[in-house]
Structure formats: structure tokens, C-alpha cells
Scaffold this motif. Structure first.
Motif, PDB file in Angstrom:
ATOM      1  N   GLU A 245       3.859 -56.759  14.063  1.00  0.00           N
ATOM      2  CA  GLU A 245       3.133 -56.016  15.098  1.00  0.00           C
ATOM      3  C   GLU A 245       4.100 -55.055  15.768  1.00  0.00           C
ATOM      4  OE1 GLU A 245       2.591 -56.366  18.713  1.00  0.00           O
ATOM      5  OE2 GLU A 245       4.285 -57.684  19.120  1.00  0.00           O
ATOM      6  N   PRO A 246       3.600 -53.972  16.367  1.00  0.00           N
ATOM      7  CA  PRO A 246       4.473 -52.873  16.816  1.00  0.00           C
ATOM      8  C   PRO A 246       5.662 -53.285  17.676  1.00  0.00           C
ATOM      9  CG  PRO A 246       2.186 -52.178  16.924  1.00  0.00           C
ATOM     10  CD  PRO A 246       2.169 -53.631  16.569  1.00  0.00           C
ATOM     11  N   LYS A 247       5.463 -54.146  18.661  1.00  0.00           N
ATOM     12  CA  LYS A 247       6.552 -54.482  19.577  1.00  0.00           C
ATOM     13  C   LYS A 247       7.714 -55.173  18.877  1.00  0.00           C
ATOM     14  CE  LYS A 247       3.698 -54.772  23.734  1.00  0.00           C
ATOM     15  NZ  LYS A 247       3.183 -55.665  24.810  1.00  0.00           N
ATOM     16  N   GLU A 248       7.439 -55.835  17.763  1.00  0.00           N
ATOM     17  CA  GLU A 248       8.501 -56.533  17.033  1.00  0.00           C
ATOM     18  C   GLU A 248       9.502 -55.575  16.409  1.00  0.00           C
ATOM     19  OE1 GLU A 248       7.057 -60.538  15.108  1.00  0.00           O
ATOM     20  OE2 GLU A 248       5.515 -59.005  14.746  1.00  0.00           O
ATOM     21  N   VAL A 249       9.104 -54.316  16.240  1.00  0.00           N
ATOM     22  CA  VAL A 249      10.023 -53.331  15.650  1.00  0.00           C
ATOM     23  C   VAL A 249      10.286 -52.179  16.621  1.00  0.00           C
ATOM     24  CG1 VAL A 249       9.525 -53.890  13.252  1.00  0.00           C
ATOM     25  CG2 VAL A 249       8.064 -52.242  14.455  1.00  0.00           C
ATOM     26  N   GLY A 250      10.022 -52.410  17.898  1.00  0.00           N
ATOM     27  CA  GLY A 250      10.345 -51.416  18.916  1.00  0.00           C
ATOM     28  C   GLY A 250       9.388 -50.246  19.001  1.00  0.00           C
ATOM     29  N   ALA A 251       8.159 -50.427  18.508  1.00  0.00           N
ATOM     30  CA  ALA A 251       7.157 -49.363  18.579  1.00  0.00           C
ATOM     31  C   ALA A 251       6.085 -49.738  19.587  1.00  0.00           C
ATOM     32  CB  ALA A 251       6.531 -49.132  17.203  1.00  0.00           C
ATOM     33  N   THR A 252       5.298 -48.758  20.009  1.00  0.00           N
ATOM     34  CA  THR A 252       4.255 -49.011  21.001  1.00  0.00           C
ATOM     35  C   THR A 252       2.880 -49.196  20.373  1.00  0.00           C
ATOM     36  OG1 THR A 252       3.970 -46.619  21.316  1.00  0.00           O
ATOM     37  CG2 THR A 252       5.486 -47.767  22.812  1.00  0.00           C
ATOM     38  N   TRP A 253       2.681 -48.647  19.164  1.00  0.00           N
ATOM     39  CA  TRP A 253       1.395 -48.815  18.491  1.00  0.00           C
ATOM     40  C   TRP A 253       1.559 -48.565  16.993  1.00  0.00           C
ATOM     41  CZ3 TRP A 253      -1.949 -44.654  16.594  1.00  0.00           C
ATOM     42  CH2 TRP A 253      -1.394 -43.376  16.733  1.00  0.00           C
ATOM     43  N   GLY A 254       0.502 -48.815  16.234  1.00  0.00           N
ATOM     44  CA  GLY A 254       0.595 -48.758  14.788  1.00  0.00           C
ATOM     45  C   GLY A 254       0.981 -47.412  14.226  1.00  0.00           C
ATOM     46  N   GLY A 255       0.452 -46.328  14.807  1.00  0.00           N
ATOM     47  CA  GLY A 255       0.779 -44.998  14.313  1.00  0.00           C
ATOM     48  C   GLY A 255       2.255 -44.677  14.442  1.00  0.00           C
ATOM     49  N   GLU A 256       2.855 -45.099  15.545  1.00  0.00           N
ATOM     50  CA  GLU A 256       4.286 -44.862  15.744  1.00  0.00           C
ATOM     51  C   GLU A 256       5.105 -45.692  14.757  1.00  0.00           C
ATOM     52  OE1 GLU A 256       7.480 -44.773  19.426  1.00  0.00           O
ATOM     53  OE2 GLU A 256       5.806 -46.186  19.508  1.00  0.00           O
ATOM     54  N   MET A 257       4.742 -46.943  14.584  1.00  0.00           N
ATOM     55  CA  MET A 257       5.429 -47.826  13.655  1.00  0.00           C
ATOM     56  C   MET A 257       5.377 -47.269  12.230  1.00  0.00           C
ATOM     57  SD  MET A 257       4.628 -51.908  13.135  1.00  0.00           S
ATOM     58  CE  MET A 257       2.851 -51.617  13.170  1.00  0.00           C
ATOM     59  N   PHE A 258       4.215 -46.740  11.863  1.00  0.00           N
ATOM     60  CA  PHE A 258       4.027 -46.153  10.535  1.00  0.00           C
ATOM     61  C   PHE A 258       4.854 -44.882  10.388  1.00  0.00           C
ATOM     62  CE2 PHE A 258       1.484 -43.402   7.657  1.00  0.00           C
ATOM     63  CZ  PHE A 258       1.524 -44.186   6.508  1.00  0.00           C
ATOM     64  N   GLY A 259       4.791 -44.008  11.377  1.00  0.00           N
ATOM     65  CA  GLY A 259       5.542 -42.758  11.316  1.00  0.00           C
ATOM     66  C   GLY A 259       7.039 -42.968  11.263  1.00  0.00           C
ATOM     67  N   GLN A 260       7.518 -44.018  11.913  1.00  0.00           N
ATOM     68  CA  GLN A 260       8.951 -44.328  11.907  1.00  0.00           C
ATOM     69  C   GLN A 260       9.402 -44.952  10.586  1.00  0.00           C
ATOM     70  OE1 GLN A 260       9.235 -46.872  15.338  1.00  0.00           O
ATOM     71  NE2 GLN A 260       9.577 -45.174  16.761  1.00  0.00           N
ATOM     72  N   GLY A 261       8.452 -45.257   9.725  1.00  0.00           N
ATOM     73  CA  GLY A 261       8.795 -45.848   8.441  1.00  0.00           C
ATOM     74  C   GLY A 261       9.101 -47.328   8.503  1.00  0.00           C
ATOM     75  N   LYS A 262       8.641 -47.989   9.558  1.00  0.00           N
ATOM     76  CA  LYS A 262       8.891 -49.422   9.698  1.00  0.00           C
ATOM     77  C   LYS A 262       7.788 -50.285   9.096  1.00  0.00           C
ATOM     78  CE  LYS A 262      11.716 -48.658  13.802  1.00  0.00           C
ATOM     79  NZ  LYS A 262      11.827 -48.823  15.281  1.00  0.00           N
ATOM     80  N   ALA A 263       6.681 -49.663   8.735  1.00  0.00           N
ATOM     81  CA  ALA A 263       5.587 -50.343   8.048  1.00  0.00           C
ATOM     82  C   ALA A 263       5.047 -49.396   6.985  1.00  0.00           C
ATOM     83  CB  ALA A 263       4.489 -50.743   9.018  1.00  0.00           C
ATOM     84  N   ALA A 264       4.863 -49.913   5.778  1.00  0.00           N
ATOM     85  CA  ALA A 264       4.400 -49.068   4.676  1.00  0.00           C
ATOM     86  C   ALA A 264       2.910 -48.788   4.753  1.00  0.00           C
ATOM     87  CB  ALA A 264       4.743 -49.728   3.347  1.00  0.00           C
ATOM     88  N   MET A 265       2.177 -49.694   5.396  1.00  0.00           N
ATOM     89  CA  MET A 265       0.728 -49.542   5.536  1.00  0.00           C
ATOM     90  C   MET A 265       0.313 -49.985   6.933  1.00  0.00           C
ATOM     91  SD  MET A 265      -0.674 -51.125   1.891  1.00  0.00           S
ATOM     92  CE  MET A 265       0.077 -52.743   2.191  1.00  0.00           C
ATOM     93  N   VAL A 266      -0.653 -49.300   7.503  1.00  0.00           N
ATOM     94  CA  VAL A 266      -1.277 -49.721   8.763  1.00  0.00           C
ATOM     95  C   VAL A 266      -2.761 -49.388   8.677  1.00  0.00           C
ATOM     96  CG1 VAL A 266       0.781 -49.414  10.208  1.00  0.00           C
ATOM     97  CG2 VAL A 266      -0.819 -47.501   9.910  1.00  0.00           C
ATOM     98  N   ALA A 272      -4.754 -41.082  14.701  1.00  0.00           N
ATOM     99  CA  ALA A 272      -3.414 -41.117  14.118  1.00  0.00           C
ATOM    100  C   ALA A 272      -3.096 -39.852  13.332  1.00  0.00           C
ATOM    101  CB  ALA A 272      -3.268 -42.332  13.208  1.00  0.00           C
ATOM    102  N   ILE A 273      -4.120 -39.130  12.869  1.00  0.00           N
ATOM    103  CA  ILE A 273      -3.889 -37.950  12.031  1.00  0.00           C
ATOM    104  C   ILE A 273      -3.196 -36.828  12.811  1.00  0.00           C
ATOM    105  CG2 ILE A 273      -5.005 -36.167  10.635  1.00  0.00           C
ATOM    106  CD1 ILE A 273      -7.078 -38.293   9.810  1.00  0.00           C
ATOM    107  N   PRO A 274      -3.733 -36.364  13.960  1.00  0.00           N
ATOM    108  CA  PRO A 274      -2.993 -35.335  14.716  1.00  0.00           C
ATOM    109  C   PRO A 274      -1.666 -35.849  15.257  1.00  0.00           C
ATOM    110  CG  PRO A 274      -4.937 -36.079  15.937  1.00  0.00           C
ATOM    111  CD  PRO A 274      -5.052 -36.641  14.564  1.00  0.00           C
TER     112      PRO A 274
END
Length: 417
Positions: A245-266, A272-274
């Protein structure tokens, strides 16, 4: 404490009902003025959006006024505590003529009588059948329509093309395939799947085995069917260790976690598109319909409607505004930049969203989506669910134990209303 809560609830309902009656006496006079062609000012209230969205709404309202020269629209933006402010204004008889209403809040507010049924205003050329059915049904109660959805988003699977290609993984089409793909994708500090462990994202999964999260307007999420449906989500995190989940990798939500490359799928929505385009423009990704569960398609939908204050003294003009904003022309302008998706099928097709590589899967999900709405006690139910489901997801306690405690607490709070 119980008595105080009960009195407070009755007071809100009674006050809202009283404001409805107060507005009825002047309706005939107001209607006559409108029919005589005098200039009418109506108020539209909603929450704030980003500058681009505000510009689109401004353009849509200007277009409406150009086509309706006898109607002026005063647009009010409520920046904070929208529903609290709205309820207070409705109780005080100072509510706007037209306002935003989230499907999540709709059952409770409709129950008070503060929202006008719209069926009698609808004309044949309005084309009600053009709306995506689940989104329209979110504003219908006992055969009456209390609002028309202005826009929406479903959820879709967002996947990192490069990471899937490197792992030799196909885009998963079933939940079992997603779990297996996540195992291959979890490496080098990247998790296969990013999860938002909350009811708003998992209601359709929770009910995929035939269980009901809400039953008779009470929490029912500790039922065996619901627990069985949700257990794989918990097991993927705690046994497979391939989701996060996002907080476990220092992100605030799924889109940020995905954009940072910490999750391959969300699994995320249109918003999330814009965000990815602006914040992580170099991320190569695609979208697909949410993987099936037990062989059935499912996703969530989040929608907001335009509704009319039942105490409005300018109902004819108010309906003209609602019918334009949720009509084909007004909706096309409002959704033309893709920040929100049109709830009319014809508008989605005209704008090309149904064939769009990124938005197409989101549009496809509208016809079978579970709308984030239920009975009037859903706010109490989901708060208690979220608190305990997160603890089970993080491995702090068994899922069955956590949900039983949450269900008991939720239903105790419902009794004390």
C-alpha cells in the motif's frame, strides 16, 4: 449520548423537511414570473476543481446563458466541508437552486426530502436512456429520479509496459493471473501490485461471492461470503509479499506509487491519467479493464449528479440548467478535455473516449460497475470497515477477527443515531 444523537438526527431531518414546506408556498408565484419571461437568477453550488476544470465549467455556463438569455447563473464554490455547509444551508432555507451531490451522499440527503424529484420535468428529447445505467440508478430511489450524473470515473488496471515486458508477463485478465504476475514482477525494490486497502476500491470484490457488505442498511461485511472474497487481497500482501500500500513505500496514493516505479501495476481511476502526464511524463504505461473475479467483470464507479433543491422558488429555471449541464451539448463541453468522463454513452462515443487507448477500459467498465453508493448508513459502515481492514491487510490481525469487530462497532453506531 444515545438520546442526544437520536435527537440531533431527528432535528436535521425535521428542519430539512420544514424548509421544503417553506419553499412550496412561493413556488406558484416564482413559476409565473419565469413564464412571463422576466430575468431569473438561479444559484449553482459545488466544490472547487483544478483551474482547467473551472475554466470548462465557466465556458459551459456561459454557453447556457447565451442560449437562455432570461436566466442568470450565480456559481458558488464551496471550498471546504462541502456537505456540512450544504446541509446547514438547506436547513436554514438558504440552499442553492441546483447543487452537486456525490452518489455516496445521495441516499442520506434524499431521505430528508431536501432533493426534488425530477421525473415530472423530463421531456422526451432529454434521452434518459443515453445515460450509463448504473450511474443513473445511483440517483434513483423507489422509482423516482432525484438527479442526473454529470460525470464519473471507473477503475482500470494501470500497468508499466517496460516492467511487464522485462518480466515476460502478459497483462492479467483474471485476478488469479494478476496474483501470479505480481510474483514475477516483484524484484529490485519494485512490488508487483500496489493496493489501496479501502472499501471504496474493493466493494465489488467483497460482494463477488454473493455476499452483501450492507444489508438492511446495516454492516454485513463480516459474513463468510465477504471474508472469503477479501482474503486473497490480504494473503497477497502477507503471504506472497508481492503487493504494497502507498504509505509502505513513502507514497501518498496509488498513482504516485505507480509513477515512482515502486509498483508495476495499480488499479486507479481516470484522475490518474492527467496526473501521470503532468508528474511522471516518462512513464510508459497502458490501461486495461480490471481483472475478472470468479469469471465476472467488475469495477467501481464514482459519480456526482446535479440535483435540485426541493425548496427552490425557481424550479423551472433550475431544471433548464440541469437539463443543459447533463444534456448532450453541455456535457460534451464539460468533458471535452478528458478530466472527467461523460455519463452519456453518445457523448463518450462522439469524443472518442470509448476507443481511446487509455480511457477506453474506463469507459467499458461503466456498464457493469458497482457505484460507490448504498443506503444512508454507508458513511458509518465504510469508516469502520477501513480502520480494521487495513490492520488485517498489514498482518496485524486475522481478517475475520478484524471485520467482526468492525461490523459490531458499525452497527452499534447505527443504533445510536
Amino acid at each position: 449520548m444515545k438520546a442526544k444523537k437520536k435527537i440531533a438526527t431527528v432535528g436535521i431531518v425535521t428542519a430539512l423537511f420544514g424548509s421544503v414546506l417553506a419553499g412550496c408556498g412561493n413556488e406558484e408565484k416564482a413559476t409565473t414570473k419565469e413564464s412571463n419571461g422576466e430575468k431569473v437568477q438561479i444559484t449553482l453550488a459545488g466544490w472547487s476543481g483544478n483551474p482547467a476544470e473551472q475554466k470548462l465549467l465557466k465556458q459551459t455556463l456561459e454557453d447556457f446563458e447565451a442560449k437562455h438569455p432570461n436566466i442568470d447563473v450565480k456559481h458558488e464554490v464551496i471550498a471546504d466541508q462541502y456537505m456540512d455547509v450544504m446541509k446547514t444551508r438547506l436547513i436554514g432555507g438558504k440552499g442553492p437552486d441546483v447543487f452537486y451531490l456525490d452518489a455516496f451522499e445521495a441516499p442520506g440527503l434524499i431521505e430528508t426530502g431536501a432533493v426534488e424529484p425530477l421525473d415530472k420535468y423530463v421531456k422526451e428529447d432529454f434521452d434518459v436512456e443515453d445515460f450509463e445505467k448504473p450511474l443513473l440508478e445511483a440517483f434513483q430511489v423507489k422509482g423516482k429520479t432525484y438527479g442526473f450524473p454529470k460525470d464519473y470515473s471507473t477503475l482500470a488496471l494501470f500497468y508499466n509496459k517496460k516492467l511487464l515486458q522485462e518480466a515476460g508477463v502478459e497483462v492479467p485478465k483474471t485476478w488469479d493471473e494478476l496474483r501470479e504476475a505480481s510474483k514475477k514482477l516483484t524484484k529490485n525494490g519494485v512490488y508487483g501490485f500496489g493496493v489501496s486497502p479501502e472499501l471504496a476500491r474493493s466493494l465489488y470484490i467483497a460482494e463477488s461471492n454473493g455476499g452483501d457488505v450492507v444489508k438492511d442498511n446495516k454492516a454485513n461485511f463480516a459474513s463468510a461470503e465477504v471474508i472469503k472474497a477479501l482474503q486473497p487481497i490480504v494473503d497477497q500482501h502477507n503471504i506472497d509479499k508481492t503487493s504494497v500500500e502507498p504509505k509502505e513505500v513513502g507514497a501518498t496514493w496509488g498513482g504516485e506509487m505507480f509513477g515512482q516505479g515502486k509498483a508495476a501495476m495499480v488499479i486507479e481511476g481516470n484522475w490518474a491519467i492527467p496526473f501521470l502526464a503532468d508528474t511522471f511524463p516518462n512513464t510508459e504505461y497502458g490501461t486495461a479493464e480490471v481483472p475478472t473475479v470468479n469469471g465476472k467483470k467488475g469495477t467501481m464507479a464514482f459519480t456526482v449528479g446535479y440535483v435540485m433543491n426541493s425548496a427552490s422558488k425557481k424550479k423551472e429555471a433550475a431544471w433548464e440548467l440541469i437539463s443543459y449541464l447533463t444534456g448532450k451539448e453541455g456535457m460534451q463541453t464539460w468533458t471535452s478535455k478528458g478530466f472527467a468522463l461523460p455519463t452519456r454513452k453518445s457523448v463518450a462515443a462522439k469524443l472518442g473516449y470509448d476507443k481511446d487507448p487509455l480511457r477506453g477500459p474506463l469507459v467499458a467498465g461503466a456498464e457493469y460497475a458497482t457505484v460507490w453508493s448504498d443506503d444512508s448508513n454507508l458513511p458509518i459502515i465504510f469508516n469502520n470497515f477501513n480502520n480494521q481492514f487495513l490492520s488485517a491487510f498489514l498482518g496485524k490481525r486475522p481478517l475475520e477477527e478484524a471485520l467482526k469487530e468492525a461490523q459490531t462497532q458499525a452497527n452499534n453506531e447505527i443504533k445510536q443515531k
